[in-house]
Design an enzyme around this catalytic site. Sequence first.
Site, PDB file in Angstrom:
ATOM      1  CG  HIS A   1      -2.148  -0.835   1.031  1.00 17.86           C
ATOM      2  ND1 HIS A   1      -2.138  -2.201   1.213  1.00 17.86           N
ATOM      3  CD2 HIS A   1      -3.420  -0.521   0.663  1.00 17.86           C
ATOM      4  CE1 HIS A   1      -3.355  -2.678   0.966  1.00 17.86           C
ATOM      5  NE2 HIS A   1      -4.149  -1.696   0.626  1.00 17.86           N
ATOM      6  N   GLY A   2       2.016   1.243   0.584  1.00 16.41           N
ATOM      7  CA  GLY A   2       2.813   2.464   0.610  1.00 16.41           C
ATOM      8  C   GLY A   2       4.206   2.219   1.145  1.00 16.41           C
TER       9      GLY A   2
END
Length: 472
Positions: free
Chosen positions: A326-327
């Site tokens: 996700h990041g």
Amino acid sequence: MIFNSLTFILFFAVVLLLHNLPFSWRQKKINLLLASYLFYAAWNPPFVILLWISTVVDWWAAQWMIRSERQSTRRAWMIISVVVNLGMLGFFKYGNFLLDNFVLLAGSLGVVYQPPKWDIILPVGISFYTFATLSYTLDVYLRRARPAGSFLNYALFVTFFPHLVAGPIMRPTELVPQFEIERRARANQLFFGLALLTLGLFQKVVIADGLLSPVAESVFDAHGKVPLTLDAWAGVLAFSGQIFCDFAGYSTSAIGVALCLGFAMPDNFRFPYGAVGFSDFWRRWHITLSSWLRDYLYIPLGGNRHGPARTYAALMGTMLLGGLWHGANWTFVVWGGLHGVYLSAERWLKARFGGWRPNTAQLVMLSLLTFMAINITWVFFRAHDFATASTLLQSMAGMGKGGAALLTGFDLLAAFGLITVIFGTHFAMRDTTVEAVIERTPAVAIAAAWALMAFLVIIEQGRGNAFIYFAF
């Protein structure tokens, strides 16, 4: 180009017109391919080159895997595909993250290292189309899917603009066969697709951006300020509703756009805040990512085939990597790790109390408990750093010192009111689908709801904010 923009409405109208003109099926697919490249190039034209690289490498890797009789050759082409795709993802998404952590590690060992600053721009959607292309070569390698019948069909599978930048993450077996025969939406499909597009824009523009985003920003972006307990909860709950309406809004719009063109895409959300337990939550939230992680990470890591210890390790490994997907920030890793802990704890409890059957009241309490635990994880997902997350968690626990009021009465009413409606709706509809509800609803009521949503989208207009998951 984003769905909630006038540019996209004009773009989609032209694409829809061309798709319904009496061209050959091959010409229509070429039109869709060119439109998809134009859709992606609207962000940053040079990044189309990455799409081409990924498309060409995976196409030829699959072709050579099929032509080769030797397992070693097949494996070599599979590895080339994985290295190229993950190499591009690693450089553009995690280059700065890895370099920063290397500098910190070197500093902790007494080595001072100051590398030149990299200004790496993250290509939009690279996480999504990388997973889609990887699933193609891995499925061909594992003989779970046949390669696409033509390069045009495969290129369109990779670039098809409704799912290109934020999913749903399509598998080749779901989309490639749809390109083999001519598809054109019937009248009822066109109306249903437009209704889904309107519903998705309503979720994004009116609820996520118009009502909930300002509340979440006031709390999460109040640098250096300690929110009151009520404000902290309101901010976290507002973000909980915002990210659902933002991402589910995108997925619903994407499914609606594809349906208008005659193509079917899978559901990506199924009333996740009505989940009872965390495994139930992941069967309802970002379903295509959950199934991708299950098939290409959890099961290869051992799944539940090698005893409890290996199962717990596979769960934690999958969720930690899912968080990192996700990041490029340790806060996302903690977010994924918390979900791994939740899933492991739930599995341990089910092994000991599997025969227990809760009644309706207990189901509501378990669903509410699941929802509140999910909200704790959203703190790490949304906070810029651990200091902000720590401040918010302390305030939520009533332990914040020197708290200040950050929200107005309207903000509190919007956050608590909307999240109550969202939670109640999800729990009430947890055993049904939007399609089933629409079938049972009188046409007049549907038309009125559709008109009201369209009216609210038009008057709200929004700030043209990008969808949250574009950053991933």
